[in-house]
Design a protein around this motif. Structure first.
Motif, PDB file in Angstrom:
ATOM      1  N   ARG A 367      -5.976  12.735  -8.446  1.00  0.00           N
ATOM      2  CA  ARG A 367      -5.143  11.600  -8.868  1.00  0.00           C
ATOM      3  C   ARG A 367      -3.656  11.919  -8.700  1.00  0.00           C
ATOM      4  NH1 ARG A 367      -3.146   8.856 -13.704  1.00  0.00           N
ATOM      5  NH2 ARG A 367      -3.712   6.647 -13.591  1.00  0.00           N
ATOM      6  N   GLY A 368      -2.932  10.973  -8.063  1.00  0.00           N
ATOM      7  CA  GLY A 368      -1.499  11.128  -7.863  1.00  0.00           C
ATOM      8  C   GLY A 368      -1.116  11.787  -6.554  1.00  0.00           C
ATOM      9  N   TRP A 424      -4.462   6.570  -7.188  1.00  0.00           N
ATOM     10  CA  TRP A 424      -4.514   6.609  -8.663  1.00  0.00           C
ATOM     11  C   TRP A 424      -5.907   6.331  -9.211  1.00  0.00           C
ATOM     12  CZ3 TRP A 424      -0.386   8.835 -10.523  1.00  0.00           C
ATOM     13  CH2 TRP A 424       0.837   8.702  -9.844  1.00  0.00           C
ATOM     14  N   ASP A 425      -6.699   5.538  -8.491  1.00  0.00           N
ATOM     15  CA  ASP A 425      -8.025   5.168  -8.988  1.00  0.00           C
ATOM     16  C   ASP A 425      -9.038   5.207  -7.847  1.00  0.00           C
ATOM     17  OD1 ASP A 425      -7.439   4.264 -11.829  1.00  0.00           O
ATOM     18  OD2 ASP A 425      -6.058   2.989 -10.701  1.00  0.00           O
ATOM     19  N   SER A 426     -10.300   5.428  -8.207  1.00  0.00           N
ATOM     20  CA  SER A 426     -11.389   5.367  -7.228  1.00  0.00           C
ATOM     21  C   SER A 426     -11.593   3.933  -6.778  1.00  0.00           C
ATOM     22  CB  SER A 426     -12.676   5.903  -7.844  1.00  0.00           C
ATOM     23  OG  SER A 426     -12.543   7.245  -8.216  1.00  0.00           O
ATOM     24  N   GLY A 427     -11.973   3.743  -5.510  1.00  0.00           N
ATOM     25  CA  GLY A 427     -12.230   2.396  -5.025  1.00  0.00           C
ATOM     26  C   GLY A 427     -12.296   2.350  -3.507  1.00  0.00           C
ATOM     27  N   HIS A 428     -12.319   1.129  -2.996  1.00  0.00           N
ATOM     28  CA  HIS A 428     -12.428   0.901  -1.549  1.00  0.00           C
ATOM     29  C   HIS A 428     -11.060   0.552  -0.951  1.00  0.00           C
ATOM     30  CE1 HIS A 428     -16.639   0.369  -2.785  1.00  0.00           C
ATOM     31  NE2 HIS A 428     -16.924   0.787  -1.570  1.00  0.00           N
ATOM     32  N   TRP A 429     -10.853   0.965   0.296  1.00  0.00           N
ATOM     33  CA  TRP A 429      -9.618   0.693   1.031  1.00  0.00           C
ATOM     34  C   TRP A 429      -9.972   0.013   2.352  1.00  0.00           C
ATOM     35  CZ3 TRP A 429      -4.910   2.100  -1.148  1.00  0.00           C
ATOM     36  CH2 TRP A 429      -4.988   2.963  -2.240  1.00  0.00           C
ATOM     37  N   ARG A 430      -9.034  -0.784   2.881  1.00  0.00           N
ATOM     38  CA  ARG A 430      -9.222  -1.350   4.211  1.00  0.00           C
ATOM     39  C   ARG A 430      -7.878  -1.833   4.772  1.00  0.00           C
ATOM     40  NH1 ARG A 430     -12.285  -7.205   3.260  1.00  0.00           N
ATOM     41  NH2 ARG A 430     -10.536  -8.289   2.297  1.00  0.00           N
ATOM     42  N   SER A 443     -10.081  -7.649  10.182  1.00  0.00           N
ATOM     43  CA  SER A 443     -10.124  -6.675   9.088  1.00  0.00           C
ATOM     44  C   SER A 443     -10.931  -5.460   9.528  1.00  0.00           C
ATOM     45  CB  SER A 443     -10.764  -7.287   7.838  1.00  0.00           C
ATOM     46  OG  SER A 443     -10.017  -8.370   7.368  1.00  0.00           O
ATOM     47  N   SER A 444     -10.545  -4.308   9.009  1.00  0.00           N
ATOM     48  CA  SER A 444     -11.299  -3.092   9.279  1.00  0.00           C
ATOM     49  C   SER A 444     -12.505  -3.011   8.346  1.00  0.00           C
ATOM     50  CB  SER A 444     -10.412  -1.863   9.061  1.00  0.00           C
ATOM     51  OG  SER A 444     -10.196  -1.663   7.671  1.00  0.00           O
ATOM     52  N   ARG A 445     -13.327  -2.022   8.568  1.00  0.00           N
ATOM     53  CA  ARG A 445     -14.390  -1.746   7.604  1.00  0.00           C
ATOM     54  C   ARG A 445     -13.750  -1.200   6.323  1.00  0.00           C
ATOM     55  NH1 ARG A 445     -16.047   3.430   6.511  1.00  0.00           N
ATOM     56  NH2 ARG A 445     -14.966   5.114   7.636  1.00  0.00           N
ATOM     57  N   LYS A 446     -14.483  -1.231   5.233  1.00  0.00           N
ATOM     58  CA  LYS A 446     -13.955  -0.669   3.996  1.00  0.00           C
ATOM     59  C   LYS A 446     -14.394   0.789   3.865  1.00  0.00           C
ATOM     60  CE  LYS A 446     -17.784  -2.452   1.182  1.00  0.00           C
ATOM     61  NZ  LYS A 446     -18.147  -3.338   0.059  1.00  0.00           N
ATOM     62  N   ASP A 447     -13.582   1.598   3.202  1.00  0.00           N
ATOM     63  CA  ASP A 447     -13.882   3.024   3.035  1.00  0.00           C
ATOM     64  C   ASP A 447     -13.669   3.392   1.579  1.00  0.00           C
ATOM     65  OD1 ASP A 447     -14.587   5.584   3.560  1.00  0.00           O
ATOM     66  OD2 ASP A 447     -12.745   6.153   4.590  1.00  0.00           O
ATOM     67  N   TYR A 448     -14.691   3.979   0.958  1.00  0.00           N
ATOM     68  CA  TYR A 448     -14.623   4.348  -0.464  1.00  0.00           C
ATOM     69  C   TYR A 448     -14.063   5.755  -0.621  1.00  0.00           C
ATOM     70  CZ  TYR A 448     -16.107   5.601  -5.171  1.00  0.00           C
ATOM     71  OH  TYR A 448     -16.133   6.029  -6.472  1.00  0.00           O
ATOM     72  N   VAL A 449     -13.157   5.925  -1.593  1.00  0.00           N
ATOM     73  CA  VAL A 449     -12.581   7.228  -1.905  1.00  0.00           C
ATOM     74  C   VAL A 449     -12.649   7.439  -3.410  1.00  0.00           C
ATOM     75  CG1 VAL A 449     -10.535   8.690  -1.885  1.00  0.00           C
ATOM     76  CG2 VAL A 449     -11.042   7.220   0.077  1.00  0.00           C
ATOM     77  N   ARG A 450     -13.239   8.549  -3.814  1.00  0.00           N
ATOM     78  CA  ARG A 450     -13.294   8.885  -5.253  1.00  0.00           C
ATOM     79  C   ARG A 450     -12.049   9.684  -5.635  1.00  0.00           C
ATOM     80  NH1 ARG A 450     -15.306  13.145  -8.449  1.00  0.00           N
ATOM     81  NH2 ARG A 450     -16.035  14.262  -6.586  1.00  0.00           N
ATOM     82  N   VAL A 451     -11.421   9.287  -6.751  1.00  0.00           N
ATOM     83  CA  VAL A 451     -10.226   9.962  -7.248  1.00  0.00           C
ATOM     84  C   VAL A 451     -10.620  10.814  -8.447  1.00  0.00           C
ATOM     85  CG1 VAL A 451      -7.968   9.659  -8.304  1.00  0.00           C
ATOM     86  CG2 VAL A 451      -8.665   8.176  -6.416  1.00  0.00           C
ATOM     87  N   LYS A 452     -10.320  12.102  -8.349  1.00  0.00           N
ATOM     88  CA  LYS A 452     -10.634  13.022  -9.430  1.00  0.00           C
ATOM     89  C   LYS A 452      -9.482  13.073 -10.428  1.00  0.00           C
ATOM     90  CE  LYS A 452     -11.229  16.517  -6.711  1.00  0.00           C
ATOM     91  NZ  LYS A 452     -11.540  17.881  -6.240  1.00  0.00           N
ATOM     92  N   ARG A 453      -9.825  13.029 -11.703  1.00  0.00           N
ATOM     93  CA  ARG A 453      -8.791  13.080 -12.757  1.00  0.00           C
ATOM     94  C   ARG A 453      -8.353  14.497 -12.999  1.00  0.00           C
ATOM     95  NH1 ARG A 453      -6.967   7.884 -14.245  1.00  0.00           N
ATOM     96  NH2 ARG A 453      -8.614   6.489 -13.607  1.00  0.00           N
TER      97      ARG A 453
END
Length: 453
Positions: A367-368, A424-430, A443-453
């Motif tokens: 995170r950050g 800052w938070d886990s979620g999908h980007w595109r 639009s591009s495909r979406k890509d999920y990224v997990r954010v570690k605290r």
């Protein structure tokens, strides 16, 4: 006598020696058979791919085995099992650990079968099992309504709506009808209903106080949860009733984008015009069954109010007063406004575009820290070529249904886009390209990224 004892002892010793000679030696014993234990899958099953692809890790232990295999059979696949690549771990206590991975996507949903094999000089050993890969349905509660909007204390109100899953009516599901009293921040459950064949549901509830009603569907193993929009029901109580008089939306006919003006007055029995009270303006588009809040104004002298809004489409307008201590809420008569839509612009031949090779990395990320993005914008010019355009980065937090704009970047002449923002938070980007006067958006495909605290 002594001689006979010696001879007997010698015979026993010779006999024992013969027995020892006949017993098989350790070097010629049959090798032990292999064994399999502790087959495990991580994450634990069912494997949920609702939020995007999931990489599962398969592991098991073997004993007395030289090699091992782990095979998977897809849902409905009657062919042979497909092996996955295994990594041999360190041995302990005579057992050896084997590990392999496979990525599962939404298209892999269903029941999978696995087969673990151990091969050794003592033979073969197998173990079988199954697991589920699930993708939850996207649900939504639409056309929720509570009628009538204004009632006397204790009157009955009809609440209804439709539960949809992946665009279709979702039958046989439990819906909670909840209520939030005016001034409270908490909804409480009033009753439960079951959806019918096309996902429709309805219930009759008793209204004792003014507040907002809504429908809620709790997530299940097969579907995501959802909540409807809230509908205000004004409950008249006490001895003083209010009324919105002379409400008007004008002009009666306007062009799209023109300003509409709303006027009227809030009066109460025995008190005349009521000043200092907020009156909300609501709109219901032609063909819609739902009123939407647009703007509001605070009543002035003699209870009069003035408000304005942009004309978007034809429909009904009305004023709603929620009420206050000693004065009941009220709703005006509806006033129709026709909005003339501008003629569509002449068609322009545009080229198709596409956003490819989108990737958000590294993942997971702390995170950050800065999260990097890359992708490529291309235009169809008979063949796909790199294109320079303004591309926006969007983010959808985990558990949310709404994409949020983050920042815009320009692609290079080659079409490549490189960007970075803090995560800052886990979620999908595109990436999203809105198009321009020469091209359509994409639009591009979406890509999920997990954010570690």
């Amino acid at each position: 006598m002594l001689q006979r004892i010696r001879v007997a002892a010698l015979a026993v010793m010779i006999g024992a020696g013969a027995l020892v000679a006949l017993a098989p030696s350790a070097a010629t014993a049959a090798p032990p058979a292999p064994d399999i234990a502790r087959v495990s899958i991580s994450p634990s099953t069912p494997i949920d791919v609702t939020g995007g692809p999931v990489t599962a890790t398969f592991s098991f232990l073997t004993k007395n085995a030289d090699t091992a295999e782990f095979q998977l059979k897809a849902p409905g696949d009657v062919s042979v099992h497909t092996p996955i690549t295994l990594t041999k771990g360190s041995a302990f206590g005579g057992w050896t650990k084997w590990t392999g991975t496979k990525e599962f996507k939404s298209s892999d949903a269903g029941k999978w079968n696995w087969l673990a094999l151990a091969h050794g000089s003592g033979g073969d050993k197998s173990a079988t099992g199954s697991f589920d890969v699930v993708k939850k349905l996207d649900t939504g509660i639409v056309r929720f309504d509570a009628r009538p909007n204004v009632v006397d204390k204790g009157d009955l109100v009809r609440v209804s709506g439709q539960l949809r899953a992946d665009g279709k009516g979702y039958a046989g599901q439990t819906i909670s009808i909840t209520f939030r009293e005016r001034g409270s921040s908490t909804y409480r459950e009033v009753t439960k209903v079951t959806t019918g064949g096309s996902g429709w549901f309805g219930a009759t509830v008793r209204a004792d106080v003014t507040g907002r009603w809504r429908a809620e569907f709790a997530a299940t193993a097969a579907a995501k949860g959802s909540v409807s929009d809230a509908e205000l029901v004004v409950v008249k109580r006490g001895k003083i009733d209010s009324k919105i008089v002379a409400f008007r939306a004008h002009p009666d006919s306007a062009g799209k984008g023109d300003k509409l003006r709303f006027t009227g007055a809030l009066v109460a029995d025995g008190r005349g015009g009521v000043a200092g009270e907020r009156v909300a303006i609501f709109f219901k588009a032609a063909g819609s069954g739902r009123w939407e809040y647009v703007t509001s104004d605070v009543t002035g002298r003699h209870g009069r109010f003035w408000a304005s809004a942009e004309a978007v489409t034809s429909g009904w307008w009305r004023a709603v007063y929620a009420g206050t201590r000693g004065v009941e809420g009220s709703v005006s008569d509806a006033d129709w406004v026709k909005v003339n839509q501008p003629a569509p612009p002449p068609s322009v031949e545009k080229a198709d575009t596409r956003l490819i090779k989108f990737n958000a990395y590294p993942e997971p990320i702390k995170r950050g820290k800065y999260l990097k993005f890359k992708g490529k914008l291309q235009v169809d010019e008979g063949s796909w070529e790199g294109y320079s355009g303004k591309v926006a980065l969007f983010f959808k937090p985990l558990g949310s249904k709404k994409w949020e704009y983050v920042k815009a970047f320009w692609s290079r002449d080659s079409g490549w886009i490189f960007a970075k923002v803090k995560a800052w938070d886990s979620g999908h980007w595109r990436f999203v390209f809105g198009g321009d006067e020469d091209t359509y958006g994409s639009s591009s495909r979406k890509d999920y990224v997990r954010v570690k605290r």
